[in-house]
Scaffold this active site. Structure first.
Site, PDB file in Angstrom:
ATOM      1  N   ASP A   8      15.618  -2.312   2.176  1.00  0.00           N
ATOM      2  CA  ASP A   8      14.358  -2.575   1.508  1.00  0.00           C
ATOM      3  C   ASP A   8      13.311  -2.771   2.615  1.00  0.00           C
ATOM      4  OD1 ASP A   8      12.517  -3.316  -0.571  1.00  0.00           O
ATOM      5  OD2 ASP A   8      12.787  -5.382   0.099  1.00  0.00           O
ATOM      6  N   ASP A  10       9.668  -4.518   2.446  1.00  0.00           N
ATOM      7  CA  ASP A  10       8.958  -5.806   2.545  1.00  0.00           C
ATOM      8  C   ASP A  10       9.933  -6.969   2.422  1.00  0.00           C
ATOM      9  OD1 ASP A  10       6.680  -4.206   2.641  1.00  0.00           O
ATOM     10  OD2 ASP A  10       6.272  -4.425   0.505  1.00  0.00           O
ATOM     11  N   ASN A  52      10.144   0.294  -3.313  1.00  0.00           N
ATOM     12  CA  ASN A  52       9.245   0.368  -4.473  1.00  0.00           C
ATOM     13  C   ASN A  52       7.831   0.137  -3.965  1.00  0.00           C
ATOM     14  OD1 ASN A  52      11.437   0.505  -6.243  1.00  0.00           O
ATOM     15  ND2 ASN A  52      11.163  -1.567  -7.048  1.00  0.00           N
ATOM     16  N   GLN A  53       6.935   1.035  -4.273  1.00  0.00           N
ATOM     17  CA  GLN A  53       5.535   0.829  -3.877  1.00  0.00           C
ATOM     18  C   GLN A  53       4.640   1.039  -5.094  1.00  0.00           C
ATOM     19  OE1 GLN A  53       4.287  -0.524  -1.164  1.00  0.00           O
ATOM     20  NE2 GLN A  53       6.379  -0.888  -0.431  1.00  0.00           N
ATOM     21  N   SER A  54       4.712   0.079  -6.006  1.00  0.00           N
ATOM     22  CA  SER A  54       3.902   0.197  -7.218  1.00  0.00           C
ATOM     23  C   SER A  54       2.419   0.093  -6.904  1.00  0.00           C
ATOM     24  CB  SER A  54       4.301  -0.871  -8.237  1.00  0.00           C
ATOM     25  OG  SER A  54       3.895  -2.156  -7.806  1.00  0.00           O
ATOM     26  N   ARG A  58      -0.320   1.651  -9.234  1.00  0.00           N
ATOM     27  CA  ARG A  58      -1.372   0.776  -9.754  1.00  0.00           C
ATOM     28  C   ARG A  58      -2.759   1.221  -9.270  1.00  0.00           C
ATOM     29  NH1 ARG A  58       1.208  -4.353 -11.185  1.00  0.00           N
ATOM     30  NH2 ARG A  58       3.358  -4.328 -10.461  1.00  0.00           N
ATOM     31  N   CYS A  90       9.207   4.945  -3.975  1.00  0.00           N
ATOM     32  CA  CYS A  90       8.974   5.130  -5.409  1.00  0.00           C
ATOM     33  C   CYS A  90       7.613   4.535  -5.755  1.00  0.00           C
ATOM     34  CB  CYS A  90      10.047   4.461  -6.258  1.00  0.00           C
ATOM     35  SG  CYS A  90       9.672   4.639  -8.012  1.00  0.00           S
TER      36      CYS A  90
HETATM   37 MG   LIG Z   1      11.554  -6.819  -0.578  1.00  0.00          MG
END
Ligand SMILES: [Mg+2]
Length: 182
Positions: A8, A10, A52-54, A58, A90
Site C-alpha cells: 500500500d 500512504d 486506492n486514489q479516490s 473525486r 485505482c
Molecule cells: Mg494506507
C-alpha cells in the site's frame, strides 16, 4: 518463497497525511522504507505499489497530477538506491467502486498476473483493513504495519476471517519477516 511484494502507498511507503495527497511536496518517506525496498530489490523480489486514489475519482487531482506525485516518490526512493517495479492505481471513488478498488482484489490480481506470481508467492503489506481484505480475496499473505492507520486497526483487533495476519512495526520489519527463512 515470496517473489512478489505488494505495498500500500500512504501510511506504508510514505507518511499518511490528514488530507488527500495532491501535491508532490506532501510526499515524505516513512523512516526506513527506502532501505527496506532496497533490500527487496537486492533480494530480487518484485516490488509494486497498489494504491486506492479516490482523490482522482473525486476530482481533487487528475492522473497527470498523480503521476507527478509518483515521480516524486520514485525520486526519493532512487536517492536511497531503491526502486519500484510498478505502481498500480485505482482512481475509483467509493460510490462507484469496481473490484479494482481495495478491499476488492483487482489490482492485486493484475500485479500477480503481470509478474506470473501465484497467491503463495505473493504478499501484501498494508496499514488498513482494506489492504488485508483485498489480500484475503486474492489469496495472498497478509502483513499489517503499525505506521499510518495500522496501529489503530491493530488495537481494535482484526476479524478472524482475515487471519493469519502478521502485525509488525513498519515496512522495514515487514521486509525482515519476508526475507527471513521460513
Ligand atoms: Mg494506507
Amino acid at each position: 518463497m515470496t517473489r512478489l511484494v505488494l505495498l500500500d502507498r500512504d501510511g506504508v511507503v510514505n507518511v499518511e497525511r490528514p488530507h488527500y495527497i495532491t501535491d508532490p511536496g506532501d510526499v515524505e518517506l516513512v523512516s526506513g522504507a527506502a532501505a527496506a525496498i532496497r533490500r527487496l530489490n537486492a533480494a530480487s523480489r518484485h516490488v509494486l505499489i497498489v494504491t486506492n486514489q479516490s482523490a482522482v475519482g473525486r476530482g481533487l487531482i487528475d492522473m497527470a497530477g498523480l503521476e507527478r506525485i509518483h515521480d516524486r516518490l520514485r525520486a526519493l526512493l532512487a536517492a536511497a538506491g531503491a526502486r519500484l517495479d510498478g505502481v498500480i492505481v485505482c482512481p475509483d471513488p467509493p460510490w462507484a467502486a469496481t473490484a479494482r478498488r481495495k478491499p476488492g482484489p483487482g489490482m492485486l490480481l493484475e500485479a500477480m498476473a503481470a509478474h506470473a506470481a501465484g497467491p503463495a508467492e505473493t504478499a501484501m503489506v498494508g496499514d488498513d483493513v482494506k489492504d488485508l481484505e483485498a489480500a484475503c480475496a486474492a489469496g495472498c499473505r497478509r502483513i499489517l504495519v503499525k505506521t499510518g492507520k495500522g496501529a489503530s486497526f491493530a488495537a481494535r483487533g482484526l476479524a478472524p476471517a482475515l487471519e493469519p495476519v502478521a502485525i509488525v512495526d513498519d515496512l522495514a520489519a515487514a521486509v525482515a519477516l519476508l526475507l527471513a527463512p521460513r
